[in-house]
Design a protein around this motif. Structure first.
Motif, PDB file in Angstrom:
ATOM      1  N   GLY A 223      24.032 -24.239   4.144  1.00  0.00           N
ATOM      2  CA  GLY A 223      23.290 -23.792   5.320  1.00  0.00           C
ATOM      3  C   GLY A 223      23.580 -24.619   6.551  1.00  0.00           C
ATOM      4  N   LEU A 224      23.890 -25.897   6.370  1.00  0.00           N
ATOM      5  CA  LEU A 224      24.252 -26.729   7.517  1.00  0.00           C
ATOM      6  C   LEU A 224      25.545 -26.244   8.156  1.00  0.00           C
ATOM      7  CD1 LEU A 224      23.458 -30.309   6.148  1.00  0.00           C
ATOM      8  CD2 LEU A 224      22.131 -28.995   7.813  1.00  0.00           C
ATOM      9  N   ALA A 225      26.455 -25.721   7.332  1.00  0.00           N
ATOM     10  CA  ALA A 225      27.727 -25.216   7.847  1.00  0.00           C
ATOM     11  C   ALA A 225      27.581 -23.784   8.333  1.00  0.00           C
ATOM     12  CB  ALA A 225      28.799 -25.306   6.761  1.00  0.00           C
ATOM     13  N   SER A 226      27.077 -22.894   7.480  1.00  0.00           N
ATOM     14  CA  SER A 226      26.887 -21.489   7.836  1.00  0.00           C
ATOM     15  C   SER A 226      25.833 -20.902   6.911  1.00  0.00           C
ATOM     16  CB  SER A 226      28.196 -20.706   7.725  1.00  0.00           C
ATOM     17  OG  SER A 226      27.972 -19.333   7.953  1.00  0.00           O
ATOM     18  N   SER A 227      24.600 -20.834   7.398  1.00  0.00           N
ATOM     19  CA  SER A 227      23.515 -20.327   6.564  1.00  0.00           C
ATOM     20  C   SER A 227      23.715 -18.856   6.223  1.00  0.00           C
ATOM     21  CB  SER A 227      22.171 -20.525   7.267  1.00  0.00           C
ATOM     22  OG  SER A 227      22.145 -19.844   8.514  1.00  0.00           O
ATOM     23  N   THR A 228      24.349 -18.094   7.122  1.00  0.00           N
ATOM     24  CA  THR A 228      24.592 -16.679   6.855  1.00  0.00           C
ATOM     25  C   THR A 228      25.593 -16.504   5.722  1.00  0.00           C
ATOM     26  OG1 THR A 228      24.192 -16.209   9.191  1.00  0.00           O
ATOM     27  CG2 THR A 228      25.241 -14.479   7.898  1.00  0.00           C
ATOM     28  N   ALA A 229      26.617 -17.355   5.678  1.00  0.00           N
ATOM     29  CA  ALA A 229      27.626 -17.258   4.626  1.00  0.00           C
ATOM     30  C   ALA A 229      27.033 -17.556   3.254  1.00  0.00           C
ATOM     31  CB  ALA A 229      28.777 -18.209   4.926  1.00  0.00           C
ATOM     32  N   VAL A 230      25.968 -18.356   3.205  1.00  0.00           N
ATOM     33  CA  VAL A 230      25.318 -18.660   1.929  1.00  0.00           C
ATOM     34  C   VAL A 230      24.824 -17.375   1.276  1.00  0.00           C
ATOM     35  CG1 VAL A 230      23.320 -19.796   0.857  1.00  0.00           C
ATOM     36  CG2 VAL A 230      24.688 -21.021   2.550  1.00  0.00           C
ATOM     37  N   VAL A 231      24.341 -16.424   2.090  1.00  0.00           N
ATOM     38  CA  VAL A 231      23.839 -15.158   1.547  1.00  0.00           C
ATOM     39  C   VAL A 231      24.949 -14.422   0.807  1.00  0.00           C
ATOM     40  CG1 VAL A 231      22.734 -12.954   2.097  1.00  0.00           C
ATOM     41  CG2 VAL A 231      22.171 -14.983   3.429  1.00  0.00           C
ATOM     42  N   GLY A 232      26.132 -14.403   1.392  1.00  0.00           N
ATOM     43  CA  GLY A 232      27.255 -13.744   0.729  1.00  0.00           C
ATOM     44  C   GLY A 232      27.552 -14.362  -0.619  1.00  0.00           C
ATOM     45  N   THR A 233      27.497 -15.691  -0.700  1.00  0.00           N
ATOM     46  CA  THR A 233      27.729 -16.368  -1.969  1.00  0.00           C
ATOM     47  C   THR A 233      26.645 -16.023  -2.976  1.00  0.00           C
ATOM     48  OG1 THR A 233      28.818 -18.210  -0.851  1.00  0.00           O
ATOM     49  CG2 THR A 233      27.992 -18.622  -3.065  1.00  0.00           C
ATOM     50  N   MET A 234      25.376 -15.983  -2.529  1.00  0.00           N
ATOM     51  CA  MET A 234      24.276 -15.687  -3.440  1.00  0.00           C
ATOM     52  C   MET A 234      24.290 -14.230  -3.900  1.00  0.00           C
ATOM     53  SD  MET A 234      22.994 -18.488  -4.058  1.00  0.00           S
ATOM     54  CE  MET A 234      24.120 -19.762  -3.476  1.00  0.00           C
ATOM     55  N   LEU A 235      24.753 -13.326  -3.064  1.00  0.00           N
ATOM     56  CA  LEU A 235      24.902 -11.931  -3.490  1.00  0.00           C
ATOM     57  C   LEU A 235      25.856 -11.843  -4.679  1.00  0.00           C
ATOM     58  CD1 LEU A 235      25.167 -10.087  -0.045  1.00  0.00           C
ATOM     59  CD2 LEU A 235      23.340  -9.816  -1.722  1.00  0.00           C
ATOM     60  N   ASP A 236      26.947 -12.574  -4.588  1.00  0.00           N
ATOM     61  CA  ASP A 236      27.910 -12.598  -5.681  1.00  0.00           C
ATOM     62  C   ASP A 236      27.313 -13.293  -6.901  1.00  0.00           C
ATOM     63  OD1 ASP A 236      30.372 -12.111  -6.896  1.00  0.00           O
ATOM     64  OD2 ASP A 236      31.168 -14.057  -6.291  1.00  0.00           O
ATOM     65  N   HIS A 237      26.544 -14.344  -6.671  1.00  0.00           N
ATOM     66  CA  HIS A 237      25.914 -15.091  -7.751  1.00  0.00           C
ATOM     67  C   HIS A 237      24.949 -14.197  -8.531  1.00  0.00           C
ATOM     68  CE1 HIS A 237      24.630 -18.852  -9.682  1.00  0.00           C
ATOM     69  NE2 HIS A 237      23.412 -18.361  -9.634  1.00  0.00           N
ATOM     70  N   VAL A 238      24.128 -13.425  -7.815  1.00  0.00           N
ATOM     71  CA  VAL A 238      23.156 -12.538  -8.456  1.00  0.00           C
ATOM     72  C   VAL A 238      23.867 -11.415  -9.207  1.00  0.00           C
ATOM     73  CG1 VAL A 238      21.291 -10.888  -8.011  1.00  0.00           C
ATOM     74  CG2 VAL A 238      21.324 -13.087  -6.831  1.00  0.00           C
ATOM     75  N   ARG A 239      24.972 -10.959  -8.671  1.00  0.00           N
ATOM     76  CA  ARG A 239      25.732  -9.909  -9.354  1.00  0.00           C
ATOM     77  C   ARG A 239      26.247 -10.408 -10.706  1.00  0.00           C
ATOM     78  NH1 ARG A 239      30.808  -8.933 -10.260  1.00  0.00           N
ATOM     79  NH2 ARG A 239      31.458 -10.737  -9.010  1.00  0.00           N
ATOM     80  N   GLN A 240      26.681 -11.658 -10.743  1.00  0.00           N
ATOM     81  CA  GLN A 240      27.209 -12.216 -11.988  1.00  0.00           C
ATOM     82  C   GLN A 240      26.105 -12.639 -12.953  1.00  0.00           C
ATOM     83  OE1 GLN A 240      30.554 -15.018 -11.643  1.00  0.00           O
ATOM     84  NE2 GLN A 240      30.632 -14.608  -9.454  1.00  0.00           N
ATOM     85  N   ARG A 241      25.005 -13.175 -12.399  1.00  0.00           N
ATOM     86  CA  ARG A 241      23.905 -13.649 -13.235  1.00  0.00           C
ATOM     87  C   ARG A 241      22.578 -13.109 -12.717  1.00  0.00           C
ATOM     88  NH1 ARG A 241      24.099 -18.346 -16.390  1.00  0.00           N
ATOM     89  NH2 ARG A 241      21.878 -17.921 -16.572  1.00  0.00           N
ATOM     90  N   PRO A 242      22.202 -11.870 -13.041  1.00  0.00           N
ATOM     91  CA  PRO A 242      20.950 -11.284 -12.546  1.00  0.00           C
ATOM     92  C   PRO A 242      19.723 -12.106 -12.913  1.00  0.00           C
ATOM     93  CG  PRO A 242      22.342  -9.592 -13.515  1.00  0.00           C
ATOM     94  CD  PRO A 242      22.973 -10.899 -13.860  1.00  0.00           C
ATOM     95  N   ASP A 243      19.768 -12.792 -14.062  1.00  0.00           N
ATOM     96  CA  ASP A 243      18.613 -13.577 -14.491  1.00  0.00           C
ATOM     97  C   ASP A 243      18.423 -14.841 -13.657  1.00  0.00           C
ATOM     98  OD1 ASP A 243      21.079 -14.377 -15.632  1.00  0.00           O
ATOM     99  OD2 ASP A 243      20.016 -15.649 -17.065  1.00  0.00           O
TER     100      ASP A 243
END
Length: 430
Positions: A223-243
């Protein structure tokens, strides 16, 4: 003797004798690792190669006889390297070690030429990076050998995104929408795709080591670098691990906290000693966003879990590109809003800038405040609008997830952040 030494120390880098001395020193630096590794070429050889390149380069720059010598010197270094490689094969040494020494000698020759041609920073950078590659030989080999096929593919895709596609894109591109034109910045949009992929790779490494708690690290420092880009990473994270959706939600909250903390640091830090007083009006609302974000993140996930969490890959190319497309739509909408709400001027710009980087809007507000163009309240409102815009755009991007629970939690907690900041702002006004 002392006077000569003092003259050499005080001489500027443009002086020929200083550049020759620096070329020799960098050659010695490059040869240090080879000497320590007991290779056939060491400190003296590498230093002499760099000195030779420096001398020939200076002759090219200052006389008409140096071009042939510079080319001849390079060829001699190549021939010498080939002979060393052949000698290594005859002596049953590893081929890779011989080739590394041969290539390092050619690098030393290039460093000497760069320094002599007054490309001082470039020459030093090449020397330091080359030495680092030589020293980290074992670590680099272990890293490469430990990569899975999927990790290797992701690394290659990231290299293409960052080092091939990005330089080819134009810095500006006017998008004609008929009645109006939107000035887009393709490189900025693509940089967001690269940021999503980069944070995803870091997240993969951290989460594989620290489990759920690693996501918190990714969220805050990402988030210090790009808080918006974190969302993109978490979208991928949730897709791989819904739990693991609760951890992803917490990461986005911590990214918002980092974004607000960064804006607060800019608002306060850059108004110290400015003659107009600290921009204290921004402290309470931004501080409220930080505290609420940390409080919610602390209770939304089980941070006691520290075991490794299996992820399919460091990042998904498809997800990164999809995120870039959504970000493009948001950016176009923000630009149109700024044009349609032109009478609001600075505030509309702050909202539109928050879609890309709230730090940019915050910095602009502080500069205008320091220059006397904005009152404290106006500058604070601009900073808060950019912060709110950043929180809202993250919720909008998270809404594209197929995980319903993840979407609802991000939306609900984003509203809580906004309410907390709004209540704090009202308390300041009252």
């Amino acid at each position: 003797m002392n006077e000569v030494a003092l003259q050499l120390v005080d001489a500027p880098l443009e002086e020929t004798v200083v550049r020759i001395a620096l070329a020799g020193a960098l050659g010695m630096f490059l040869g240090l690792e080879r000497e320590w590794s007991q290779k056939s070429a060491g400190i003296r050889t590498f230093s002499l190669i760099s000195l030779l390149a420096a001398v020939f380069t200076i002759l090219v720059l200052e006389t008409d006889i140096g071009e042939g010598l510079l080319l001849l010197g390079g060829l001699l270094v190549i021939v010498q390297g080939v002979l060393l490689a052949v000698k290594g094969l005859i002596d049953d040494q590893e081929t890779g070690l011989s080739l590394t020494t041969s290539v390092s000698m050619l690098v030393a020759y290039g460093v000497g030429a760069l320094v002599a041609a007054e490309f001082i920073i470039e020459g030093v950078t090449v020397a330091v990076l080359s030495s680092l590659l030589l020293v980290l030989k074992r670590e680099l080999h272990e890293f490469a050998w430990g990569l899975s096929r999927e990790e290797m593919r992701s690394t290659t895709e990231f290299a293409i995104l960052a080092f091939v596609v990005y330089p080819l894109l134009p810095a500006e591109y006017p998008l004609d929408l008929g009645a109006t034109t939107v000035d887009l910045e393709p490189q900025v949009i693509w940089l967001m795709v690269v940021a999503v992929a980069g944070i995803g790779i870091v997240n993969y490494a951290i989460v594989s080591t620290y489990g759920g708690r690693g996501i918190a690290i990714t969220g805050f420092f990402g988030g210090l670098a790009s808080s918006t880009a974190v969302v993109g990473t978490m979208l991928d994270h949730v897709r791989q691990r819904p739990d693991a959706a609760s951890y992803a939600v917490a990461a986005i909250l911590l990214a918002n906290a980092a974004m607000a903390a960064r804006n607060l640091a800019i608002a306060v830090g850059f108004t110290i000693g400015g003659g107009r007083g600290l921009l204290v009006e921004a402290v309470i609302p931004l501080g409220a966003v930080i505290l609420v974000a940390f409080a919610i993140a602390a209770v939304t996930a089980d941070w006691s879990e520290s075991g490794p969490m299996e992820l399919e890959s460091p990042f998904s190319m498809k997800n990164a590109l999809a995120f870039g497309a959504v970000f493009l739509v948001v950016l176009v909408f923000g630009s149109l809003s700024e044009q349609w709400l032109g009478t609001l001027g600075f505030y509309a710009t702050a909202v539109a800038s928050g879609f890309v980087s709230s730090a940019g809007a915050t910095t602009s507000a502080v500069v205008l405040y320091r220059g006397g163009q904005l009152a404290p309240a106006e500058a604070t409102i601009g900073i808060l609008l950019a912060t709110v815009s950043s929180i809202v755009v993250k919720a909008m991007l998270a809404a594209t997830s197929t995980n319903r629970g993840f979407r609802k939690q991000v939306a609900a907690y984003s509203v809580l952040l906004l309410v907390g900041g709004a209540v704090a702002s009202v308390l300041v006004v009252v």
